[in-house]
Enzyme design. Structure first.
Site, PDB file in Angstrom:
ATOM      1  N   GLU B  64     -48.409 -48.563  28.225  1.00  0.00           N
ATOM      2  CA  GLU B  64     -47.124 -49.026  27.546  1.00  0.00           C
ATOM      3  C   GLU B  64     -46.184 -50.049  27.988  1.00  0.00           C
ATOM      4  O   GLU B  64     -46.291 -50.853  27.611  1.00  0.00           O
ATOM      5  CB  GLU B  64     -45.670 -48.316  27.664  1.00  0.00           C
ATOM      6  N   HIS B 133     -36.878 -37.382  22.590  1.00  0.00           N
ATOM      7  CA  HIS B 133     -37.575 -38.357  21.526  1.00  0.00           C
ATOM      8  C   HIS B 133     -37.257 -38.480  19.857  1.00  0.00           C
ATOM      9  O   HIS B 133     -36.988 -38.212  18.626  1.00  0.00           O
ATOM     10  CB  HIS B 133     -38.885 -37.455  20.597  1.00  0.00           C
TER      11      HIS B 133
HETATM   12  C1  LIG Z   1     -44.826 -42.631  27.939  1.00  0.00           C
HETATM   13  C2  LIG Z   1     -45.444 -41.818  26.770  1.00  0.00           C
HETATM   14  N1  LIG Z   1     -45.959 -42.717  25.966  1.00  0.00           N
HETATM   15  C3  LIG Z   1     -46.672 -41.757  24.558  1.00  0.00           C
HETATM   16  C4  LIG Z   1     -45.956 -40.620  24.471  1.00  0.00           C
HETATM   17  C5  LIG Z   1     -46.292 -39.651  23.159  1.00  0.00           C
HETATM   18  N2  LIG Z   1     -47.260 -38.863  23.379  1.00  0.00           N
HETATM   19  C6  LIG Z   1     -47.125 -37.821  23.366  1.00  0.00           C
HETATM   20  S1  LIG Z   1     -48.355 -36.388  23.658  1.00  0.00           S
HETATM   21  C7  LIG Z   1     -49.525 -37.361  23.825  1.00  0.00           C
HETATM   22  C8  LIG Z   1     -51.216 -37.090  24.360  1.00  0.00           C
HETATM   23  C9  LIG Z   1     -50.961 -37.149  26.199  1.00  0.00           C
HETATM   24  O1  LIG Z   1     -52.382 -37.090  26.145  1.00  0.00           O
HETATM   25  P1  LIG Z   1     -53.109 -36.315  28.099  1.00  0.00           P
HETATM   26  O2  LIG Z   1     -52.595 -36.830  28.783  1.00  0.00           O
HETATM   27  O3  LIG Z   1     -54.264 -35.905  27.228  1.00  0.00           O
HETATM   28  O4  LIG Z   1     -52.048 -34.748  27.408  1.00  0.00           O
HETATM   29  P2  LIG Z   1     -52.959 -33.136  26.447  1.00  0.00           P
HETATM   30  O5  LIG Z   1     -51.815 -34.035  25.096  1.00  0.00           O
HETATM   31  O6  LIG Z   1     -54.015 -33.938  26.083  1.00  0.00           O
HETATM   32  O7  LIG Z   1     -52.076 -31.955  27.229  1.00  0.00           O
HETATM   33  C10 LIG Z   1     -48.981 -38.801  23.839  1.00  0.00           C
HETATM   34  C11 LIG Z   1     -49.523 -40.377  23.445  1.00  0.00           C
HETATM   35  C12 LIG Z   1     -44.892 -39.686  25.221  1.00  0.00           C
HETATM   36  N3  LIG Z   1     -44.616 -38.544  24.894  1.00  0.00           N
HETATM   37  N4  LIG Z   1     -44.633 -40.201  26.403  1.00  0.00           N
END
Ligand SMILES: Cc1ncc(C[n+]2csc(CCOP(=O)(O)OP(=O)(O)O)c2C)c(N)n1
Ligand SMILES: [Mg+2]
Lengths: 333, 329
Positions: B64, B133
């Site tokens: 971000e 959220h």
């Molecule tokens: C700071 C932030 N940016 C974006 C999001 C939206 N978001 C939620 S889960 C996710 C993907 C996360 O990927 P990963 O770290 O690989 O975890 P996984 O979901 O695969 O377990 C995103 C972009 C968020 N919750 N918080």
């Protein structure tokens, strides 16, 4: 989840199979509940990744802390949170782990050292550093484990936390669960370099790679890392390779995923692998299946109990905001 | 030129696409922009990667600070980035780059540089979104000198405002409402039609009372106004569209006519934008007011998850009606 008799290895793994079965059942039944309109928010399932949280937490004590992320159901169950209270939380009912205040993404059970799932990526890492500082200050012989997704290793706080943990030799285990996806993006396409292990090693942190779908392998490495951390050898990093069998959230149709990819991973999923290992090591198929079935029975009961539980009184909206200057029912607006 | 019925998500996508066709230096960056071919939040960018390629639809890592920082850098270096931070809640990770850099650069450097960027960050309670959220943070940015803040309520606003935001030479915080992405409305296909920043609209004329609102609350306010008409109360509903600058002229004109003002907002009421509007109108139109100004907004609590509490937290059409009646009695 302590092994019944840790000198008997197949028993220990069977116990982990029980935990993995509970997580799997929880995630599948939570999805059914979601589809039936019973879950107020969305759910991120841990299906296919159960071996990691299970085997890591099997090596932790109740007094150890874990910090989780948005995909936290499995971590919570593995650390000993009550699945019924968790199901009530998903349904937003009285008796939920957070009294219905938080929902799926904010499951926490401080009584078992589960300091919270999290809706904001990477915040668990920096808070984990603080929890470890606190353990040092309080002279407790406990450790902190932080679970972090592969995609989240691209956020700045990941680096701040690793660096900090290293310079103060904090008692932390960082567990990177690499399920190859970050929402709809294949993590590799937005990630430079050879991967999380190399990134951790760049800080001089001992880092290890493991097949995250092999519960025995995760157990073995987690045991040795936890012991080292407990004995004052500072932070360690574990990179567990796995695969997110379901969508990012349960209603994700995964249009971005190549056809057949999920299917190809099903033969490698951790419960199946664990079952095969158990059979090879003399555990009866019947006993294994019984454990699996009992997990579904338990979680179905949890769902029924959750459905019967009342919704929290609306006045509770105003509870637990703060001590000084808290709003009260009927105020504002 | 014709009007087509479409969702906010499609409207804002068309607006962005039109501006990208018009100006090759307009580009977008954010998480999952080129991969999300399905689902609600994917609609805003569907297909854009195919038309504009990966130099202009940039799928970013989960970073971000760099999404926002890169947008600032790219803006001062002569392009027009549209940074998508998805939700206002995650945008908090990048408040520094937005507030300390984007908002200050022009002033701090004595007018040498401009920061023509758009930062998209969705606000509003999304069912079951809970504390991290569902937040509405428009007041944070209205409070920040240097920033423009807009919040569409209709699909036409969504398109017209994104176009104006992209063309503006100021940093613009574009706050769409998650619950409105799939709401439909009439939208022009004229690429030359914009919604001017700073201009509000009258959604419904009326003579007894003025409601000033924005984003999804404008929709609820309109609904309330229609229902309350049965009680012979004539409510004028103003959809601000643009929160900074806001259309004081239109609001003053309306309040001078009705003599009564209610501000409806979804955000926490305490220190929300409604406080600013109320204070401003009280200071400037006091002699025209038949009764004191009222506000409605969320209680000063985090957004709770469970349905019962979430409903208690929400500002609803019913609560607006109640407030209008209170004001008229
Ligand atoms: C700071 C932030 N940016 C974006 C999001 C939206 N978001 C939620 S889960 C996710 C993907 C996360 O990927 P990963 O770290 O690989 O975890 P996984 O979901 O695969 O377990 C995103 C972009 C968020 N919750 N918080
Ligand atoms: Mg991942």
């Amino acid at each position: 989840m302590k092994a019944k008799n840790s000198t008997n290895y197949p028993d220990r793994i069977l116990e982990m199979y029980r935990t993995m079965s509970l997580i799997r059942a929880f995630e599948e039944i939570a999805e059914e509940a979601f589809d039936a309109g019973l879950v107020n928010g969305s759910i991120h399932q841990y299906i296919g990744e159960e071996a990691i949280g299970t085997a890591v937490c099997a090596n932790l004590k109740r007094s150890d802390y874990i910090l989780s992320n948005h995909r936290g159901h499995g971590h919570a169950i593995a650390k000993g949170a009550d699945p019924e209270a968790m199901m009530k939380e998903l349904l937003g009912r009285e008796g939920g782990t957070s009294g219905g205040k938080g929902g799926s993404m904010h499951i926490a059970d401080f009584s078992v050292g589960m300091l919270g799932a999290n809706g904001v990526l990477a915040d668990g890492l920096t808070m984990g550093v603080g929890a470890a500082q606190a353990l040092v200050l309080r002279e407790e012989n406990a450790i902190v484990t932080v679970f972090v997704g592969d995609g989240t290793t691209n956020r700045g706080p990941f680096y701040e936390a690793l660096n900090w943990a290293m310079i103060y030799k904090l008692p932390i285990l960082f567990v990177c669960e690499n399920n190859t996806y970050a929402s709809s993006t294949a993590t590799q396409t937005v990630t430079a370099g050879p991967g999380p292990v190399a990134r951790a090693e760049a800080f001089g942190m001992p880092a290890f790679d493991v097949d995250g779908n092999d519960v025995c392998a995760v157990d073995e490495i987690a045991r040795s890392l936890v012991e080292k951390i407990r004995n004052g050898h500072g932070p360690h990093f574990l990179h567990a390779r796995t695969y997110r069998i379901k969508g990012h959230i349960s209603r994700d149709k995964m249009l971005y995923r190549p056809e057949g990819e999920t299917q190809a991973h099903l033969s490698n999923e951790p419960l199946l692998k664990c079952k095969e290992w158990l059979i090879e090591n003399g555990v009866k198929q019947e006993e294994i299946d019984n454990i699996r079935n009992m997990a579904y029975v338990q979680i179905k009961e949890a769902l029924e109990a959750a459905k019967k539980a009342p919704f929290p009184d609306k006045k509770l909206t105003y509870k637990d905001v703060q001590d000084l200057g808290s709003p009260y029912f009927g105020e504002s607006s | 030129m014709t009007n087509n019925k479409m969702t906010h998500a499609s409207a804002v996508r068309e607006g962005l696409a039109e501006e990208m066709r018009r100006d090759p230096l307009v580009w977008a960056l954010g998480e999952d922009l080129s991969t999300a071919h399905g689902g609600t939040s994917a609609d805003q960018y569907r297909g854009l990667i195919d038309e504009f390629g990966e130099k202009r639809i940039v799928n970013t890592p989960i970073s971000e600070n760099t999404i926002m920082g890169a947008a600032v850098g790219a803006a001062v270096a002569g392009t027009r980035p549209v940074a998508d931070l998805r939700m206002a809640d995650f945008a908090m990770c990048a408040v520094d780059e937005l507030v300390n850099q984007a908002a200050k650069i022009r002033y701090m450097f004595g007018g040498q540089a401009r920061v023509p960027l758009v930062v998209r960050q969705a606000i509003g309670v999304r069912k079951g979104g809970a504390a991290q959220h569902s937040q509405s943070t428009e007041a944070w940015y209205i409070h920040t000198p240097g920033l423009v803040v807009v919040a569409p309520a209709t699909a036409a606003d969504a398109k017209g405002l994104i176009k104006s935001a992209i063309r503006a030479d100021d940093p613009v915080v574009y706050m769409e409402h998650k619950d409105l992405w799939m709401a439909e409305g009439e939208v022009t296909d004229d690429p030359g039609e914009l919604v001017e920043i700073g201009k509000a609209t009258v959604m419904k004329p009326g003579s007894d009372l003025t409601i000033v609102s924005w984003s999804k609350m404008a929709i609820h306010s309109l609904e309330a106004a229609k229902i309350i008409e049965e009680d012979n109360i004539s409510v004028e509903v103003i959809n601000l569209r643009s929160l900074w600058p806001w259309d004081k002229n239109l609001v003053y004109k309306s309040v001078s006519k009705t003599g009564r003002l209610l501000v409806t907002q979804e955000a926490v009421q305490v220190a929300g934008f409604g406080a600013e509007i109320s204070a401003d109108v009280t200071e400037n139109l006091n002699d025209q007011l038949k009764t004191h100004v009222r506000r409605i907004g969320a209680p000063r609590t985090p957004v709770p998850y469970a349905e019962t509490m979430e409903n208690e937290y929400r500002v609803t059409t019913e609560r607006i009606i109640e407030k209008v009646k209170e004001l008229m009695s």
